[in-house]
Design a protein around this motif. Structure first.
Motif, PDB file in Angstrom:
ATOM      1  N   ALA A  38     -31.412 -17.804  -9.671  1.00  0.00           N
ATOM      2  CA  ALA A  38     -30.508 -18.776 -10.293  1.00  0.00           C
ATOM      3  C   ALA A  38     -31.154 -20.161 -10.305  1.00  0.00           C
ATOM      4  O   ALA A  38     -31.112 -20.864 -11.322  1.00  0.00           O
ATOM      5  CB  ALA A  38     -29.171 -18.803  -9.560  1.00  0.00           C
ATOM      6  N   TYR A  39     -31.762 -20.542  -9.195  1.00  0.00           N
ATOM      7  CA  TYR A  39     -32.428 -21.839  -9.114  1.00  0.00           C
ATOM      8  C   TYR A  39     -33.499 -21.976 -10.199  1.00  0.00           C
ATOM      9  O   TYR A  39     -33.590 -23.011 -10.866  1.00  0.00           O
ATOM     10  CB  TYR A  39     -33.049 -22.040  -7.729  1.00  0.00           C
ATOM     11  CG  TYR A  39     -33.802 -23.334  -7.602  1.00  0.00           C
ATOM     12  CD1 TYR A  39     -33.127 -24.527  -7.383  1.00  0.00           C
ATOM     13  CD2 TYR A  39     -35.201 -23.380  -7.716  1.00  0.00           C
ATOM     14  CE1 TYR A  39     -33.809 -25.725  -7.284  1.00  0.00           C
ATOM     15  CE2 TYR A  39     -35.896 -24.568  -7.618  1.00  0.00           C
ATOM     16  CZ  TYR A  39     -35.202 -25.744  -7.399  1.00  0.00           C
ATOM     17  OH  TYR A  39     -35.881 -26.929  -7.315  1.00  0.00           O
ATOM     18  N   SER A  40     -34.269 -20.918 -10.386  1.00  0.00           N
ATOM     19  CA  SER A  40     -35.329 -20.946 -11.403  1.00  0.00           C
ATOM     20  C   SER A  40     -34.766 -21.216 -12.791  1.00  0.00           C
ATOM     21  O   SER A  40     -35.359 -21.967 -13.570  1.00  0.00           O
ATOM     22  CB  SER A  40     -36.105 -19.634 -11.412  1.00  0.00           C
ATOM     23  OG  SER A  40     -36.829 -19.491 -10.223  1.00  0.00           O
ATOM     24  N   GLU A  41     -33.630 -20.600 -13.094  1.00  0.00           N
ATOM     25  CA  GLU A  41     -33.007 -20.828 -14.400  1.00  0.00           C
ATOM     26  C   GLU A  41     -32.351 -22.201 -14.486  1.00  0.00           C
ATOM     27  O   GLU A  41     -32.479 -22.894 -15.493  1.00  0.00           O
ATOM     28  CB  GLU A  41     -31.975 -19.739 -14.696  1.00  0.00           C
ATOM     29  CG  GLU A  41     -32.596 -18.423 -15.098  1.00  0.00           C
ATOM     30  CD  GLU A  41     -31.558 -17.432 -15.591  1.00  0.00           C
ATOM     31  OE1 GLU A  41     -30.572 -17.840 -16.245  1.00  0.00           O
ATOM     32  OE2 GLU A  41     -31.741 -16.234 -15.316  1.00  0.00           O
ATOM     33  N   LEU A  42     -31.639 -22.583 -13.437  1.00  0.00           N
ATOM     34  CA  LEU A  42     -30.917 -23.857 -13.465  1.00  0.00           C
ATOM     35  C   LEU A  42     -31.844 -25.054 -13.560  1.00  0.00           C
ATOM     36  O   LEU A  42     -31.531 -26.029 -14.239  1.00  0.00           O
ATOM     37  CB  LEU A  42     -30.025 -23.979 -12.223  1.00  0.00           C
ATOM     38  CG  LEU A  42     -28.840 -23.021 -12.161  1.00  0.00           C
ATOM     39  CD1 LEU A  42     -28.171 -23.088 -10.796  1.00  0.00           C
ATOM     40  CD2 LEU A  42     -27.844 -23.311 -13.267  1.00  0.00           C
ATOM     41  N   LYS A  43     -32.992 -24.990 -12.899  1.00  0.00           N
ATOM     42  CA  LYS A  43     -33.905 -26.137 -12.948  1.00  0.00           C
ATOM     43  C   LYS A  43     -34.530 -26.312 -14.334  1.00  0.00           C
ATOM     44  O   LYS A  43     -35.047 -27.376 -14.651  1.00  0.00           O
ATOM     45  CB  LYS A  43     -34.971 -26.041 -11.860  1.00  0.00           C
ATOM     46  CG  LYS A  43     -36.041 -25.017 -12.108  1.00  0.00           C
ATOM     47  CD  LYS A  43     -37.075 -25.044 -10.997  1.00  0.00           C
ATOM     48  CE  LYS A  43     -38.159 -24.041 -11.277  1.00  0.00           C
ATOM     49  NZ  LYS A  43     -39.192 -24.033 -10.256  1.00  0.00           N
ATOM     50  N   GLN A  44     -34.456 -25.261 -15.155  1.00  0.00           N
ATOM     51  CA  GLN A  44     -35.002 -25.336 -16.509  1.00  0.00           C
ATOM     52  C   GLN A  44     -34.007 -25.887 -17.537  1.00  0.00           C
ATOM     53  O   GLN A  44     -34.378 -26.116 -18.682  1.00  0.00           O
ATOM     54  CB  GLN A  44     -35.470 -23.946 -16.964  1.00  0.00           C
ATOM     55  CG  GLN A  44     -36.580 -23.359 -16.110  1.00  0.00           C
ATOM     56  CD  GLN A  44     -37.839 -24.211 -16.111  1.00  0.00           C
ATOM     57  OE1 GLN A  44     -38.245 -24.741 -17.138  1.00  0.00           O
ATOM     58  NE2 GLN A  44     -38.443 -24.351 -14.953  1.00  0.00           N
ATOM     59  N   LEU A  45     -32.750 -26.090 -17.123  1.00  0.00           N
ATOM     60  CA  LEU A  45     -31.750 -26.593 -18.067  1.00  0.00           C
ATOM     61  C   LEU A  45     -32.126 -27.988 -18.550  1.00  0.00           C
ATOM     62  O   LEU A  45     -32.425 -28.881 -17.752  1.00  0.00           O
ATOM     63  CB  LEU A  45     -30.365 -26.644 -17.419  1.00  0.00           C
ATOM     64  CG  LEU A  45     -29.689 -25.319 -17.103  1.00  0.00           C
ATOM     65  CD1 LEU A  45     -28.361 -25.574 -16.388  1.00  0.00           C
ATOM     66  CD2 LEU A  45     -29.463 -24.493 -18.363  1.00  0.00           C
TER      67      LEU A  45
END
Length: 112
Positions: free
Chosen positions: A88-95
């Motif tokens: 989730a962190y990997s995806e959220l930091k890409q927002l």
């Protein structure tokens, strides 16, 4: 019990954030449910229309965990399964800012 843990995490995050920035944030707009890292997350926006909180949805393998995106920075805390919170962190930091703005608009569109 899990709800109390999550609410406690949110309060801790908001306290730390408001202390650091000398402002009070009310992050109760929403939630909408979104999938990040293969898990469901409840997304709330804050009254400043800039910051967003991501809370693990009930039954999520990432539970209990919370992320806050404040001033473009992403922080997380909790005891959820690391494999799921890392995804989730990997995806959220890409927002992007535009994607975060869209999430905020979605939370605002819910009838309270």
């Amino acid at each position: 019990m899990r709800t109390k843990i999550i609410l406690s995490l949110i309060v801790s995050f908001l306290s730390a954030l408001s202390s650091a920035e000398s402002q009070n944030l009310n992050c109760d707009v929403g939630p909408i449910t979104k999938k990040f890292g293969g898990s469901d997350w409840l997304v709330y926006s804050c009254g400043d229309a800039q910051n967003v909180i991501f809370v693990t949805a009930p039954g999520s393998p990432a539970m209990p965990f919370v992320f806050i995106r404040a001033n473009g920075k992403l922080r997380g805390e909790g005891n959820g399964k690391k494999a799921y919170t890392d995804l989730a962190y990997s995806e959220l930091k890409q927002l992007s800012s535009t994607q975060v703005e869209k999430l905020i608009e979605e939370t605002k569109s819910l009838k309270q």
